[in-house]
Design a protein around this motif. Structure first.
Motif, PDB file in Angstrom:
ATOM      1  N   UNK A   1       4.317  15.983 -42.226  1.00  0.00           N
ATOM      2  CA  UNK A   1       4.734  14.933 -41.289  1.00  0.00           C
ATOM      3  C   UNK A   1       4.439  15.389 -39.853  1.00  0.00           C
ATOM      4  N   UNK A   2       3.844  14.505 -39.074  1.00  0.00           N
ATOM      5  CA  UNK A   2       3.560  14.802 -37.669  1.00  0.00           C
ATOM      6  C   UNK A   2       4.816  14.481 -36.855  1.00  0.00           C
ATOM      7  N   UNK A   3       5.477  15.513 -36.356  1.00  0.00           N
ATOM      8  CA  UNK A   3       6.710  15.346 -35.589  1.00  0.00           C
ATOM      9  C   UNK A   3       6.378  15.473 -34.106  1.00  0.00           C
ATOM     10  N   UNK A   4       6.777  14.475 -33.342  1.00  0.00           N
ATOM     11  CA  UNK A   4       6.502  14.483 -31.907  1.00  0.00           C
ATOM     12  C   UNK A   4       7.789  14.270 -31.121  1.00  0.00           C
ATOM     13  N   UNK A   5       7.733  14.625 -29.838  1.00  0.00           N
ATOM     14  CA  UNK A   5       8.899  14.534 -28.953  1.00  0.00           C
ATOM     15  C   UNK A   5       8.512  13.718 -27.716  1.00  0.00           C
ATOM     16  N   UNK A   6       8.519  12.401 -27.835  1.00  0.00           N
ATOM     17  CA  UNK A   6       8.076  11.561 -26.715  1.00  0.00           C
ATOM     18  C   UNK A   6       9.060  11.597 -25.542  1.00  0.00           C
ATOM     19  N   UNK A   7       8.556  11.259 -24.383  1.00  0.00           N
ATOM     20  CA  UNK A   7       9.392  11.130 -23.189  1.00  0.00           C
ATOM     21  C   UNK A   7      10.407  10.004 -23.434  1.00  0.00           C
ATOM     22  N   UNK A   8      11.688  10.299 -23.259  1.00  0.00           N
ATOM     23  CA  UNK A   8      12.732   9.317 -23.565  1.00  0.00           C
ATOM     24  C   UNK A   8      12.920   8.271 -22.461  1.00  0.00           C
ATOM     25  N   UNK A   9      12.475   8.595 -21.266  1.00  0.00           N
ATOM     26  CA  UNK A   9      12.750   7.712 -20.135  1.00  0.00           C
ATOM     27  C   UNK A   9      12.182   6.297 -20.316  1.00  0.00           C
ATOM     28  N   UNK A  10      10.946   6.120 -20.798  1.00  0.00           N
ATOM     29  CA  UNK A  10      10.451   4.748 -21.017  1.00  0.00           C
ATOM     30  C   UNK A  10      11.289   3.979 -22.030  1.00  0.00           C
ATOM     31  N   UNK A  11      11.822   4.664 -23.038  1.00  0.00           N
ATOM     32  CA  UNK A  11      12.677   4.003 -24.023  1.00  0.00           C
ATOM     33  C   UNK A  11      14.008   3.582 -23.381  1.00  0.00           C
ATOM     34  N   UNK A  12      14.547   4.458 -22.535  1.00  0.00           N
ATOM     35  CA  UNK A  12      15.794   4.111 -21.818  1.00  0.00           C
ATOM     36  C   UNK A  12      15.592   2.866 -20.951  1.00  0.00           C
ATOM     37  N   UNK A  13      14.478   2.839 -20.222  1.00  0.00           N
ATOM     38  CA  UNK A  13      14.209   1.695 -19.353  1.00  0.00           C
ATOM     39  C   UNK A  13      14.038   0.415 -20.160  1.00  0.00           C
ATOM     40  N   UNK A  14      13.412   0.538 -21.324  1.00  0.00           N
ATOM     41  CA  UNK A  14      13.151  -0.646 -22.145  1.00  0.00           C
ATOM     42  C   UNK A  14      14.438  -1.305 -22.628  1.00  0.00           C
ATOM     43  N   UNK A  15      15.495  -0.509 -22.845  1.00  0.00           N
ATOM     44  CA  UNK A  15      16.744  -1.078 -23.380  1.00  0.00           C
ATOM     45  C   UNK A  15      17.750  -1.410 -22.284  1.00  0.00           C
TER      46      UNK A  15
END
Length: 333
Positions: free
Chosen positions: A294-308
């Motif tokens: 499985x390819x495990x990644x750690x994306x930047x959380x800030x864009x997700x925070x802004x989206x919600x």
């Protein structure tokens, strides 16, 4: 038969079946009481191990006078069906995600608000403090009493075709969500197409392309074997939904004060034990997922925070009582 009629028939079957077998029964000697407890997870899951520990401690504390029999792996129904069986007193106890309680204990939906907690310490303090205790009892008027919280880690997206590195990657994807308005609104705010699917049916739904991905914690992804279908796991950690051990108030009120004390103490001890199991299971699950490719990644959380952010604004205007609890939680030290 239509899907709706099939679901109604299935529900009627379970209600009839468990109305025959009462949730608290005598077994053997007349002074021995047995509480039936069902849940939807497999036996290798750390939550199941914690429930077995709970049953063991109840029996030890009561000297064998009070026992719990655990039925795993959806033997007694889906999460929603189990909660409904508790409401009519045909089942004694269950464990469900706090998201599954939204329709029964409305205040519980606050725990599904994305990016609500600062860190693990903040989450634990809130759940074990006055706010957490108040939420546990919110469902009593709906015949459901919360006993304790189990750690269910942080939920992140997993997908079949590509990693979810930003909200833009969710556009056009059908993402499985629980039967939760909060989860539905969150995925929609991020650009995905939220699609409710029962947990026990999710593997097949992923295989058949009914959904393109889902979101859950590492142990659940690993023990469910969904990684056999989804090769990408993006740890955006959007929510930290706890599990909740609940008892039917019909069953709770039938217990003596001493029996209630035994049960509550055993539940609290099982929560401490489960937190330890969960930490170890999360570490092992991530290791095993990597070994499985499985390819495990750690994306930047800030864009997700802004989206919600729209989710927060919507709650502020449409559900001010929920928004008030959000503020209490965010200010909690």
């Amino acid at each position: 038969m239509s899907k709706i009629r099939l679901m109604q028939a299935r529900k009627a079957f379970w209600i009839l079946l468990f109305s025959i077998a009462i949730a608290v029964s005598c077994s053997g000697p007349s002074d021995v009481r047995v509480i039936k407890m069902g849940h939807a997870l497999v036996t290798s899951h750390p939550v199941h191990e914690a429930m077995l520990f709970l049953a063991k401690r109840v029996e030890e504390k009561s000297g064998g006078k009070l026992k719990i029999k655990v039925y795993p792996n959806q033997q007694l129904g889906t999460e929603r069906e189990l909660v409904e069986l508790l409401q009519i007193g045909s089942l004694g106890m269950t464990k469900v995600s706090s998201a599954a309680l939204e329709g029964f204990a409305p205040m519980m939906q606050v725990l599904g608000v994305p990016f609500l907690f600062r860190d693990d310490e903040h989450l634990t303090k809130v759940l074990r403090g006055e706010i957490g205790k108040k939420l546990l009892l919110d469902g009593e008027k709906y015949w459901l009493r919360g006993l304790c919280y189990y750690d269910a880690g942080k939920r992140s997206f997993y997908s079949k075709e590509k990693p979810i590195e930003s909200p833009e990657d969710l556009k056009g994807l059908k993402v499985r969500v629980m039967e939760s308005n909060m989860a539905t609104n969150m995925v929609r705010a991020m650009g995905g197409s939220p699609t409710p699917v029962a947990y026990g049916e999710l593997y097949t739904a992923l295989q058949q392309g009914i959904v393109d991905g889902a979101e859950n914690n590492p142990p659940s992804l690993y023990t469910s074997k969904h990684y056999e279908v989804c090769g990408y796991y993006s740890l955006d950690e959007h929510t930290a939904l706890p599990d909740v051990v609940i008892v039917s108030t019909k069953v709770w009120n039938s217990l003596s004060p001493q029996e209630q004390e035994w049960l509550q103490e055993a539940a609290d001890e099982s929560a401490d034990y489960q937190y330890e199991l969960w930490a170890a299971s999360t570490k092992k699950s991530l290791e095993e997922l990597e070994k499985a490719g499985v390819v495990i990644s750690y994306p930047d959380k800030e864009p997700f925070r802004k989206a919600v952010s729209a989710v927060y604004e919507s709650l502020k205007t449409e559900q001010p009582e929920i928004y008030e609890i959000i503020q209490e939680i965010q200010e909690y030290q």
